[in-house]
Enzyme design. Structure first.
Site, PDB file in Angstrom:
ATOM      1  N   SER A  42       0.812  -1.298   0.145  1.00  0.00           N
ATOM      2  CA  SER A  42       0.028  -0.022   0.049  1.00  0.00           C
ATOM      3  C   SER A  42       0.941   1.166  -0.081  1.00  0.00           C
ATOM      4  O   SER A  42       2.021   0.906   0.133  1.00  0.00           O
ATOM      5  CB  SER A  42      -0.895   0.149   1.245  1.00  0.00           C
ATOM      6  OG  SER A  42      -0.254   0.161   2.369  1.00  0.00           O
ATOM      7  N   VAL A  92       7.798  -7.977   9.530  1.00  0.00           N
ATOM      8  CA  VAL A  92       9.201  -7.552   9.586  1.00  0.00           C
ATOM      9  C   VAL A  92       9.400  -7.257  11.260  1.00  0.00           C
ATOM     10  O   VAL A  92      10.616  -7.023  11.604  1.00  0.00           O
ATOM     11  CB  VAL A  92       9.715  -6.126   8.909  1.00  0.00           C
ATOM     12  CG1 VAL A  92       9.617  -6.463   7.386  1.00  0.00           C
ATOM     13  CG2 VAL A  92       8.490  -5.037   9.203  1.00  0.00           C
ATOM     14  N   TYR A 179       6.819   9.011  17.369  1.00  0.00           N
ATOM     15  CA  TYR A 179       7.071   8.574  15.751  1.00  0.00           C
ATOM     16  C   TYR A 179       8.351   9.530  15.364  1.00  0.00           C
ATOM     17  O   TYR A 179       9.090   8.925  14.593  1.00  0.00           O
ATOM     18  CB  TYR A 179       5.771   9.160  14.946  1.00  0.00           C
ATOM     19  CG  TYR A 179       5.931   9.304  13.724  1.00  0.00           C
ATOM     20  CD1 TYR A 179       5.674   7.920  12.931  1.00  0.00           C
ATOM     21  CD2 TYR A 179       6.021  10.122  12.991  1.00  0.00           C
ATOM     22  CE1 TYR A 179       5.690   7.806  11.477  1.00  0.00           C
ATOM     23  CE2 TYR A 179       6.274  10.128  11.639  1.00  0.00           C
ATOM     24  CZ  TYR A 179       5.825   8.907  10.852  1.00  0.00           C
ATOM     25  OH  TYR A 179       5.789   8.781   9.368  1.00  0.00           O
ATOM     26  N   THR A 214      -1.620   8.628   2.279  1.00  0.00           N
ATOM     27  CA  THR A 214      -1.563   7.324   2.463  1.00  0.00           C
ATOM     28  C   THR A 214      -2.355   6.574   3.575  1.00  0.00           C
ATOM     29  O   THR A 214      -3.041   7.460   4.289  1.00  0.00           O
ATOM     30  CB  THR A 214      -0.046   6.780   2.769  1.00  0.00           C
ATOM     31  OG1 THR A 214       0.164   7.298   4.212  1.00  0.00           O
ATOM     32  CG2 THR A 214       0.905   7.495   1.757  1.00  0.00           C
TER      33      THR A 214
END
Length: 282
Positions: A42, A92, A179, A214
């Site tokens: 994506s 991952v 983040y 996104t």
């Protein structure tokens, strides 16, 4: 045993500099190379996979959501993607699975990792579990990928490692602290990889996008005021399509960037260049 009467040989610092100029017509071509795009199901990952394949790379679209990876490959059906795309299921955050994938996939010339997550909370409201989840995917997974695929690149004497950081690596706002910390960490991690693997011909760089449409930014785009404030902060005054980041990925994967390593390529519509949201009169 070294002959003390013999002059030591000098390193050849100029063999490339004095050689023929690059073939500019094929500067961005990736024919004969294999690229692994982690998070290719994506967003920026999907567009990067398609862009790399369009330049001739054989692209392995890796995602823990195999159906999403298959949807990326389906996007290429009927189009001119010279290199072809295949899917690979990979979580991952599973270190053993990453190591096993490196053994299964064999030669990987370009490693791109775009997978990421965010929990938008102020630091004092964060839980330990949330912190571990964001750091685990955004930073620890990158660390494991480099350790798994970097040795093969170093042994072959070539390779390009590309991590998707963010403008948040250098600029932050309330609710983005953890983040931002992971993206700053990714930047420094790949700068170090560039320093350590550069002598073996391996390059490592990050890309720092601005605001991109996104799945990760769905929460922001759902709020008209919030989305508009983000758009008007940049010099271009809009959001990016994920495909507008893919060109930077192709550049860093190709010979066009053969002398670029340890860098962060900012693709943010001038966000980090513009001071504030208010234009003074006059």
């Amino acid at each position: 045993m070294t002959d003390p009467t013999q002059e030591p040989s000098s390193p050849d610092y100029f063999s490339v500099a004095d050689g023929p100029r690059p073939d500019y017509a094929r500067l961005f071509r990736l024919d004969g190379r294999t690229a692994l795009v982690v998070g290719g199901g994506s967003g920026i990952g999907r567009e990067s996979a398609l862009a790399l394949a369009a330049q001739g790379a054989r692209v392995v679209v890796a995602d823990r959501d195999l159906a999403a990876a298959e949807a990326t490959v389906a996007e290429a059906d009927g189009a001119s993607y010279d290199g072809g795309l295949v899917t690979h299921e990979l979580d991952v955050t599973d270190e053993d699975a990453v190591r096993q994938s490196a053994a299964e996939l064999g030669v990987v010339d370009t490693l791109v990792f775009t997978a990421g997550t965010n929990v938008r909370k102020r630091v004092l409201d964060y839980s330990g579990e949330e912190f571990d989840r964001v750091v685990g995917l955004n930073l620890r997974a990158a660390f494991d990928l480099v350790r798994a695929f970097g040795p093969g690149m170093a042994q072959r004497g070539r390779g390009s490692i590309i991590g998707l950081a963010s403008m948040r690596a250098v600029m932050v706002e309330p609710g983005q602290g953890v983040y931002a910390a992971t993206k700053a960490g990714l930047l420094q991690l790949l700068r170090t990889v560039a320093a350590e693997l550069g002598p073996q011909g391996v390059r490592a760089n990050t890309i720092a996008p601005g605001v991109v449409g996104t799945p990760l930014t769905t929460q922001i785009r759902a709020d008209e005021e919030w989305a508009g404030a983000y758009a008007t902060k940049s010099a271009l005054g809009r959001w990016a399509h994920p495909g507008e980041i893919a060109g930077a990925v192709v550049y860093l994967a190709s010979d066009a960037s053969s002398f670029v390593t340890g860098s962060q390529l900012v693709v943010d519509a001038g966000w980090t260049a513009v001071d504030g949201r208010f234009t003074p009169p006059g």
